[in-house]
Design a protein around this motif. Structure first.
Motif, PDB file in Angstrom:
ATOM      1  N   ARG A 113      -1.389   5.862  -6.334  1.00  0.00           N
ATOM      2  CA  ARG A 113      -0.077   6.515  -6.369  1.00  0.00           C
ATOM      3  C   ARG A 113       1.024   5.466  -6.140  1.00  0.00           C
ATOM      4  NH1 ARG A 113      -2.038   9.768  -8.873  1.00  0.00           N
ATOM      5  NH2 ARG A 113      -2.482  11.946  -8.450  1.00  0.00           N
ATOM      6  N   HIS A 114       0.931   4.370  -6.899  1.00  0.00           N
ATOM      7  CA  HIS A 114       1.945   3.311  -6.880  1.00  0.00           C
ATOM      8  C   HIS A 114       2.167   2.757  -5.471  1.00  0.00           C
ATOM      9  CE1 HIS A 114       3.215   4.146 -11.077  1.00  0.00           C
ATOM     10  NE2 HIS A 114       2.844   5.378 -10.764  1.00  0.00           N
ATOM     11  N   ASN A 115       1.087   2.778  -4.669  1.00  0.00           N
ATOM     12  CA  ASN A 115       1.112   2.265  -3.291  1.00  0.00           C
ATOM     13  C   ASN A 115       2.001   3.069  -2.353  1.00  0.00           C
ATOM     14  OD1 ASN A 115      -0.722   0.091  -3.629  1.00  0.00           O
ATOM     15  ND2 ASN A 115       0.883  -1.091  -4.660  1.00  0.00           N
ATOM     16  N   SER A 116       2.451   4.223  -2.805  1.00  0.00           N
ATOM     17  CA  SER A 116       3.225   5.107  -1.928  1.00  0.00           C
ATOM     18  C   SER A 116       2.299   5.631  -0.825  1.00  0.00           C
ATOM     19  CB  SER A 116       3.786   6.274  -2.738  1.00  0.00           C
ATOM     20  OG  SER A 116       4.530   7.139  -1.927  1.00  0.00           O
ATOM     21  N   PRO A 117       2.753   5.666   0.441  1.00  0.00           N
ATOM     22  CA  PRO A 117       1.866   6.046   1.560  1.00  0.00           C
ATOM     23  C   PRO A 117       1.576   7.546   1.606  1.00  0.00           C
ATOM     24  CG  PRO A 117       4.086   5.687   2.374  1.00  0.00           C
ATOM     25  CD  PRO A 117       4.115   5.330   0.914  1.00  0.00           C
ATOM     26  N   VAL A 118       0.872   8.004   0.593  1.00  0.00           N
ATOM     27  CA  VAL A 118       0.570   9.433   0.446  1.00  0.00           C
ATOM     28  C   VAL A 118      -0.886   9.683   0.827  1.00  0.00           C
ATOM     29  CG1 VAL A 118       0.427  11.359  -1.177  1.00  0.00           C
ATOM     30  CG2 VAL A 118       2.317   9.729  -1.336  1.00  0.00           C
ATOM     31  N   PHE A 119      -1.116  10.748   1.574  1.00  0.00           N
ATOM     32  CA  PHE A 119      -2.456  11.163   1.986  1.00  0.00           C
ATOM     33  C   PHE A 119      -2.664  12.612   1.584  1.00  0.00           C
ATOM     34  CE2 PHE A 119      -1.589   7.521   4.512  1.00  0.00           C
ATOM     35  CZ  PHE A 119      -2.789   7.003   4.982  1.00  0.00           C
ATOM     36  N   ILE A 120      -3.888  12.953   1.163  1.00  0.00           N
ATOM     37  CA  ILE A 120      -4.206  14.358   0.896  1.00  0.00           C
ATOM     38  C   ILE A 120      -5.189  14.847   1.953  1.00  0.00           C
ATOM     39  CG2 ILE A 120      -3.753  14.272  -1.584  1.00  0.00           C
ATOM     40  CD1 ILE A 120      -6.743  14.097  -2.078  1.00  0.00           C
ATOM     41  N   SER A 121      -5.160  16.145   2.187  1.00  0.00           N
ATOM     42  CA  SER A 121      -6.030  16.762   3.184  1.00  0.00           C
ATOM     43  C   SER A 121      -6.184  18.229   2.818  1.00  0.00           C
ATOM     44  CB  SER A 121      -5.415  16.636   4.585  1.00  0.00           C
ATOM     45  OG  SER A 121      -4.222  17.416   4.672  1.00  0.00           O
ATOM     46  N   HIS A 122      -6.953  18.951   3.611  1.00  0.00           N
ATOM     47  CA  HIS A 122      -6.949  20.401   3.496  1.00  0.00           C
ATOM     48  C   HIS A 122      -5.660  20.937   4.109  1.00  0.00           C
ATOM     49  CE1 HIS A 122     -11.033  20.416   2.102  1.00  0.00           C
ATOM     50  NE2 HIS A 122     -11.484  19.828   3.184  1.00  0.00           N
ATOM     51  N   PRO A 123      -5.179  22.108   3.680  1.00  0.00           N
ATOM     52  CA  PRO A 123      -3.943  22.664   4.244  1.00  0.00           C
ATOM     53  C   PRO A 123      -4.014  22.819   5.762  1.00  0.00           C
ATOM     54  CG  PRO A 123      -4.574  23.860   2.264  1.00  0.00           C
ATOM     55  CD  PRO A 123      -5.712  22.941   2.584  1.00  0.00           C
ATOM     56  N   HIS A 124      -2.885  22.597   6.407  1.00  0.00           N
ATOM     57  CA  HIS A 124      -2.759  22.735   7.866  1.00  0.00           C
ATOM     58  C   HIS A 124      -3.742  21.825   8.606  1.00  0.00           C
ATOM     59  CE1 HIS A 124      -0.124  26.486   8.273  1.00  0.00           C
ATOM     60  NE2 HIS A 124      -0.207  26.256   6.975  1.00  0.00           N
TER      61      HIS A 124
END
Length: 492
Positions: A334-345
């Protein structure tokens, strides 16, 4: 002409034996016939009109429900306080899926691009696209983390640029603008002088690159040479492995494209699939059986190890640099953007993540993802994929927009992609996969029962006839003997 009842009884016994034999053969051959039909209809082939059409133009209505985390206290957050979050939504979009550029290859594979389009559904939503929400500004807070190690003077210049374009740490926009893009002088500036830094060249929005787009060039197996490989990915955009991650195992492209799976699944089977949006392969595990309007299914869910960090689950070390368990760092794709995915909440994540914010309460029913699969065919009956988008934020010296921001993973939105089979498709499914096999099963047992009953009754009748014939013969012999005695006496 007199009927020989004994021979008739023997005939019925023979008929009963044949009926039992037919029922027994049907018990063994019937499931093979059904399995053969499943194989024929599961292969990706234009000759299989119904199944091919279902694969090409997914007829099941899919919906994407989006929930925003509205921040009530942005100024206090900049002073180091915890964000007070309010979940807003769902904002529901109908998702249209269509495959195009379909090309079949000699090695039993087929290539295609799948296009997706989203349409807002006001009647299904709790709010409108004109609703105003406040979320972290990815352009500012994301860039601050990305440029943390640059010289201090450069960071001061970047901060001055943010001020020039009136960009702050938080963004207050309508749902529609945040979803599909808004005009930004900063975005225009970056695209002009730093091309390629942002994922899109037009308006900047969280889902701007998703609408009216495709998921890449997939090449999957048709199942003609081996039904166990049907729907499995051979390559994506010409690649048989990825380059985002640190280990060969994490870079593997495993499983299917996430819409259908090979037939004849068992409780030991897993559900692997490749997700271009998550930039990785994922694998769900069996949880429990169930029924949907009479159709049996296996429910598959995400294991706790899916987003575990490398410390808690060694095979995930390749997805690092990691933070707490339960979140996946997708910055590398993601273009080195500090993005993380997880389960909701932060469901199934390290509980410490909940301590950084107010307003989260995870539970499985609302925040766990699942897929209900018909095990014989590998066709999903009910799907609910739920993921959350988080931004890693912190105070960065030199970029004054970050204030005294505490270091944390700040939730931005979560979304659910869901769909289930209903209507005529469900009726056809029920008829072909439940009614017909049940009728065949009852037929085979019916034939066996009828044959056994015929054998028993015919045998009893035959024995009775034989006993009756013996009695008649004895009586006849006795009568003849008596007559002979009378004749002998009269002669004397």
């Amino acid at each position: 002409m007199a009927i020989n009842k004994s021979k008739v009884a023997i005939g019925f016994i023979v008929a009963g034996v044949l009926t039992v034999s037919f029922g027994t053969v049907l018990a063994f051959v019937g499931p093979l016939i059904i399995d053969d039909q499943i194989v024929k209809n599961t292969v990706i082939d234009p000759k299989n009109e119904m199944s091919y059409t279902m694969w090409k133009d997914v007829p099941v209505p899919f919906y994407m429900s989006v929930y925003f985390y509205h921040i009530h206290n942005p100024q206090e957050v900049l002073r180091g306080e915890k964000p007070m979050l309010e979940q807003k939504g769902p904002y529901v979009y109908r998702k249209r899926i269509q495959k195009d550029n379909i090309t079949f290859h000699p090695n039993s594979t087929v290539s295609y691009r799948e296009y997706r389009t989203y349409f807002f559904e006001p009647s299904m939503s709790s709010g409108n696209e004109s609703d105003i929400v406040t979320i972290p500004n990815m352009l500012v807070l994301g860039a601050a983390v990305m440029m943390e190690n640059l010289p201090y003077a450069v960071k001061l210049m970047i901060s001055a640029t943010f001020k020039t374009f009136k960009e702050g740490a938080f963004l207050t926009k309508t749902v529609g603008e945040l979803m599909w893009g808004y005009d930004s002088g900063l975005v225009d500036f970056l695209n002009k002088y730093l091309p390629g830094m942002l994922p899109s060249t037009g308006k900047f929005g969280l889902f701007a690159e998703f609408n009216n787009s495709d998921t890449g060039l997939f090449t999957i197996f048709t199942g003609k040479d081996n039904i166990r490989n049907v729907h499995k990915v051979d390559s994506w955009n010409g690649l048989t492995e990825l380059s985002y991650w640190r280990t060969p195992q994490c870079n593997m492209i495993n499983g299917t494209a996430g819409q259908m799976w090979p037939p004849f699944m068992t409780k030991e089977s897993t559900l692997p699939f490749y997700s271009p949006d998550a930039c990785r392969s994922m694998e769900l595990v069996y949880q429990r059986p169930g029924e949907m309007q009479g159709i049996p299914y296996f429910r598959y869910v995400a294991p706790k190890t899916l987003f575990a960090n490398g410390t808690d689950y060694a095979p995930n070390e390749g997805f690092c640099p990691c933070r707490q368990s339960g979140v996946l760092n997708v910055s590398s794709c993601r273009h080195n953007s500090p993005v993380f995915i997880s389960h909701p909440h932060f469901y199934n994540a390290d509980p410490v993540l909940l301590d950084y914010v107010h307003g989260l309460s995870p539970n499985e029913d609302e925040h766990g993802l699942f897929i209900d699969i018909h095990p014989q065919t590998g066709v999903p009956l009910n799907v609910s994929i739920r993921l959350q988008l988080n931004l890693y934020v912190k105070r960065v010296a030199g970029i004054t927009e970050t204030g005294s921001l505490a270091e944390m993973l700040m939730p931005m939105i979560w979304f659910e992609e869901s769909g289930y089979i209903d209507g005529p498709i469900l009726k056809t499914f029920h008829t072909n996969l439940v009614v017909l096999p049940t009728v065949m099963e009852y037929m085979q047992y019916g034939f066996i029962a009828l044959g056994l009953a015929t054998i028993v009754i015919a045998t009893l009748v035959h024995r009775k006839l034989k006993a009756s014939d013996k009695h008649t013969v004895k009586a006849s012999l006795g009568h003849e003997t008596q007559e002979k005695c009378i004749m002998n006496n009269s002669e004397k």
